[in-house]
Design a protein around this motif. Structure first.
Motif, PDB file in Angstrom:
ATOM      1  N   ALA A  12     -13.032  -1.673 -33.990  1.00  0.00           N
ATOM      2  CA  ALA A  12     -13.377  -0.879 -35.168  1.00  0.00           C
ATOM      3  C   ALA A  12     -13.267   0.602 -34.860  1.00  0.00           C
ATOM      4  O   ALA A  12     -13.509   1.041 -33.743  1.00  0.00           O
ATOM      5  N   ARG A  13     -12.905   1.384 -35.868  1.00  0.00           N
ATOM      6  CA  ARG A  13     -12.764   2.819 -35.670  1.00  0.00           C
ATOM      7  C   ARG A  13     -14.098   3.520 -35.825  1.00  0.00           C
ATOM      8  O   ARG A  13     -15.046   2.991 -36.404  1.00  0.00           O
ATOM      9  N   GLY A  14     -14.145   4.744 -35.311  1.00  0.00           N
ATOM     10  CA  GLY A  14     -15.332   5.556 -35.476  1.00  0.00           C
ATOM     11  C   GLY A  14     -15.407   6.108 -36.887  1.00  0.00           C
ATOM     12  O   GLY A  14     -14.463   5.986 -37.676  1.00  0.00           O
ATOM     13  N   ALA A  15     -16.542   6.736 -37.190  1.00  0.00           N
ATOM     14  CA  ALA A  15     -16.754   7.277 -38.529  1.00  0.00           C
ATOM     15  C   ALA A  15     -17.168   8.740 -38.441  1.00  0.00           C
ATOM     16  O   ALA A  15     -18.072   9.184 -39.128  1.00  0.00           O
ATOM     17  N   GLY A  16     -16.490   9.470 -37.551  1.00  0.00           N
ATOM     18  CA  GLY A  16     -16.761  10.893 -37.423  1.00  0.00           C
ATOM     19  C   GLY A  16     -17.937  11.234 -36.527  1.00  0.00           C
ATOM     20  O   GLY A  16     -18.358  12.395 -36.483  1.00  0.00           O
ATOM     21  N   GLN A  17     -18.492  10.260 -35.801  1.00  0.00           N
ATOM     22  CA  GLN A  17     -19.621  10.556 -34.915  1.00  0.00           C
ATOM     23  C   GLN A  17     -19.209  11.612 -33.885  1.00  0.00           C
ATOM     24  O   GLN A  17     -18.064  11.672 -33.443  1.00  0.00           O
ATOM     25  N   HIS A  18     -20.172  12.446 -33.502  1.00  0.00           N
ATOM     26  CA  HIS A  18     -19.916  13.533 -32.565  1.00  0.00           C
ATOM     27  C   HIS A  18     -20.143  13.071 -31.126  1.00  0.00           C
ATOM     28  O   HIS A  18     -21.239  12.616 -30.783  1.00  0.00           O
ATOM     29  N   LEU A  19     -19.104  13.189 -30.304  1.00  0.00           N
ATOM     30  CA  LEU A  19     -19.158  12.787 -28.907  1.00  0.00           C
ATOM     31  C   LEU A  19     -18.922  14.004 -28.022  1.00  0.00           C
ATOM     32  O   LEU A  19     -18.036  14.826 -28.308  1.00  0.00           O
ATOM     33  N   LEU A  20     -19.685  14.119 -26.952  1.00  0.00           N
ATOM     34  CA  LEU A  20     -19.498  15.192 -25.981  1.00  0.00           C
ATOM     35  C   LEU A  20     -18.919  14.599 -24.705  1.00  0.00           C
ATOM     36  O   LEU A  20     -19.515  13.703 -24.101  1.00  0.00           O
ATOM     37  N   ILE A  21     -17.765  15.101 -24.292  1.00  0.00           N
ATOM     38  CA  ILE A  21     -17.114  14.654 -23.066  1.00  0.00           C
ATOM     39  C   ILE A  21     -17.424  15.655 -21.961  1.00  0.00           C
ATOM     40  O   ILE A  21     -17.151  16.857 -22.107  1.00  0.00           O
ATOM     41  N   VAL A  22     -17.991  15.181 -20.864  1.00  0.00           N
ATOM     42  CA  VAL A  22     -18.342  16.034 -19.727  1.00  0.00           C
ATOM     43  C   VAL A  22     -17.495  15.578 -18.550  1.00  0.00           C
ATOM     44  O   VAL A  22     -17.888  14.712 -17.759  1.00  0.00           O
ATOM     45  N   VAL A  23     -16.300  16.140 -18.438  1.00  0.00           N
ATOM     46  CA  VAL A  23     -15.311  15.707 -17.451  1.00  0.00           C
ATOM     47  C   VAL A  23     -14.604  16.933 -16.889  1.00  0.00           C
ATOM     48  O   VAL A  23     -14.151  17.795 -17.659  1.00  0.00           O
ATOM     49  N   GLY A  24     -14.496  17.018 -15.564  1.00  0.00           N
ATOM     50  CA  GLY A  24     -13.860  18.164 -14.939  1.00  0.00           C
ATOM     51  C   GLY A  24     -12.354  18.070 -14.856  1.00  0.00           C
ATOM     52  O   GLY A  24     -11.657  19.091 -14.908  1.00  0.00           O
ATOM     53  N   ASP A  25     -11.811  16.880 -14.698  1.00  0.00           N
ATOM     54  CA  ASP A  25     -10.374  16.679 -14.600  1.00  0.00           C
ATOM     55  C   ASP A  25      -9.746  16.916 -15.977  1.00  0.00           C
ATOM     56  O   ASP A  25     -10.013  16.176 -16.926  1.00  0.00           O
ATOM     57  N   THR A  26      -8.897  17.932 -16.088  1.00  0.00           N
ATOM     58  CA  THR A  26      -8.356  18.310 -17.396  1.00  0.00           C
ATOM     59  C   THR A  26      -7.487  17.214 -18.005  1.00  0.00           C
ATOM     60  O   THR A  26      -7.487  17.013 -19.226  1.00  0.00           O
ATOM     61  N   ASP A  27      -6.732  16.488 -17.166  1.00  0.00           N
ATOM     62  CA  ASP A  27      -5.882  15.425 -17.686  1.00  0.00           C
ATOM     63  C   ASP A  27      -6.724  14.288 -18.261  1.00  0.00           C
ATOM     64  O   ASP A  27      -6.418  13.752 -19.335  1.00  0.00           O
ATOM     65  N   VAL A  28      -7.792  13.904 -17.536  1.00  0.00           N
ATOM     66  CA  VAL A  28      -8.662  12.834 -18.013  1.00  0.00           C
ATOM     67  C   VAL A  28      -9.406  13.277 -19.266  1.00  0.00           C
ATOM     68  O   VAL A  28      -9.562  12.511 -20.220  1.00  0.00           O
ATOM     69  N   ALA A  29      -9.873  14.531 -19.264  1.00  0.00           N
ATOM     70  CA  ALA A  29     -10.578  15.054 -20.440  1.00  0.00           C
ATOM     71  C   ALA A  29      -9.670  15.049 -21.662  1.00  0.00           C
ATOM     72  O   ALA A  29     -10.096  14.689 -22.772  1.00  0.00           O
ATOM     73  N   GLU A  30      -8.401  15.438 -21.467  1.00  0.00           N
ATOM     74  CA  GLU A  30      -7.456  15.450 -22.590  1.00  0.00           C
ATOM     75  C   GLU A  30      -7.168  14.033 -23.075  1.00  0.00           C
ATOM     76  O   GLU A  30      -7.094  13.786 -24.286  1.00  0.00           O
ATOM     77  N   LEU A  31      -7.007  13.083 -22.132  1.00  0.00           N
ATOM     78  CA  LEU A  31      -6.770  11.694 -22.518  1.00  0.00           C
ATOM     79  C   LEU A  31      -7.930  11.158 -23.336  1.00  0.00           C
ATOM     80  O   LEU A  31      -7.747  10.559 -24.402  1.00  0.00           O
ATOM     81  N   LEU A  32      -9.164  11.384 -22.854  1.00  0.00           N
ATOM     82  CA  LEU A  32     -10.343  10.884 -23.549  1.00  0.00           C
ATOM     83  C   LEU A  32     -10.496  11.517 -24.922  1.00  0.00           C
ATOM     84  O   LEU A  32     -10.768  10.833 -25.909  1.00  0.00           O
TER      85      LEU A  32
END
Length: 240
Positions: A12-32
């Motif tokens: 199922a898809r999300g419905a606009g919920q706000h998620l905070l990504i705390v990741v130092g690796d820029t490639d992984v952060a961009e993928l997520l």
């Protein structure tokens, strides 16, 4: 290798919920961030654990995705601001560090995926956390049924005085069965929870068999089969 945003798990898809990504690796952060935005979530990103408390105090997030290998993650438990909202947190962890996750964050429910992760698995974990999975949790953060106890803070399980040496897949399966005690779960439901997609009947049967050997070494048996339907956890004298 990590998955890619082009994966299309049947979730199922999300419905606009706000998620905070705390990741130092820029490639992984961009993928997520790309993958979660495509799935319908609103995403914010910070590169260090030190930035997370201030961002959480300033804005309300529905969930936090945190890389537990960040060098400053150990400082999260110190001098953090009081949070009015306690969002759940999805941890990205190395398999060999499952027993050393992170300090108390002052947040809510916790779950994890091991690195390298797959896109479908992250989406599945996010959805479970956002649905508020975790009924049956005690005040000390543990899930329990009779003498079976799961401690999500340490990702450890025990049956009475006996510790259960579970793999991550076995732990997730047991957690899913416990949270849904006395409810029959289909093989497809189990597969999507444990791995993020359906691996087929044989894979589920083998996983359940391994888990049973560890959990039900002594009576009473807690993990049961409802032939043609799936599996359930509970006492046999209680109707599932």
């Amino acid at each position: 290798m990590y998955g890619s945003p082009s994966e299309k798990p049947a979730l199922a898809r999300g419905a606009g919920q706000h998620l905070l990504i705390v990741v130092g690796d820029t490639d992984v952060a961009e993928l997520l961030s790309t993958m979660l935005e495509l799935a319908g979530y609103t995403v914010g990103v910070v590169a260090t654990a030190a930035e997370a408390p201030a961002r959480l105090a300033k804005q309300s997030y529905d969930l936090v995705v945190l890389d537990s290998s960040l060098p400053d993650v150990a400082d999260l438990g110190r001098d953090r601001p009081a949070l009015e909202h306690r969002p759940p947190v999805l941890l990205l962890v190395e398999y060999d560090s499952l027993d050393q996750l992170v300090p108390e964050l002052g947040l809510g429910e916790r779950d994890y995926v091991t690195k390298p992760f797959r896109v479908g698995e992250v989406l599945a974990r996010v959805q479970v956390l956002l649905r508020g999975a975790g009924s049956g949790r005690s005040g000390d953060g543990a899930l329990s049924y009779r003498d079976l106890v799961l401690d999500d803070s340490l990702c450890q399980a025990r049956r009475g005085p006996r510790s259960l040496d579970l793999t991550p897949a076995e732990y997730r399966l047991l957690r899913h069965l416990l949270v849904n005690a006395h409810r029959v779960l289909s093989k497809e439901q189990i597969g999507r929870y444990v791995w993020g997609d359906y691996h087929g009947d044989n894979a589920i049967e083998q996983l359940v068999s391994r888990l049973r050997r560890k959990v039900d070494r002594a009576a009473p048996v807690l993990i049961h089969t409802r032939r043609g339907f799936g599996y359930w956890l509970g006492s046999a004298d209680v109707e599932s």
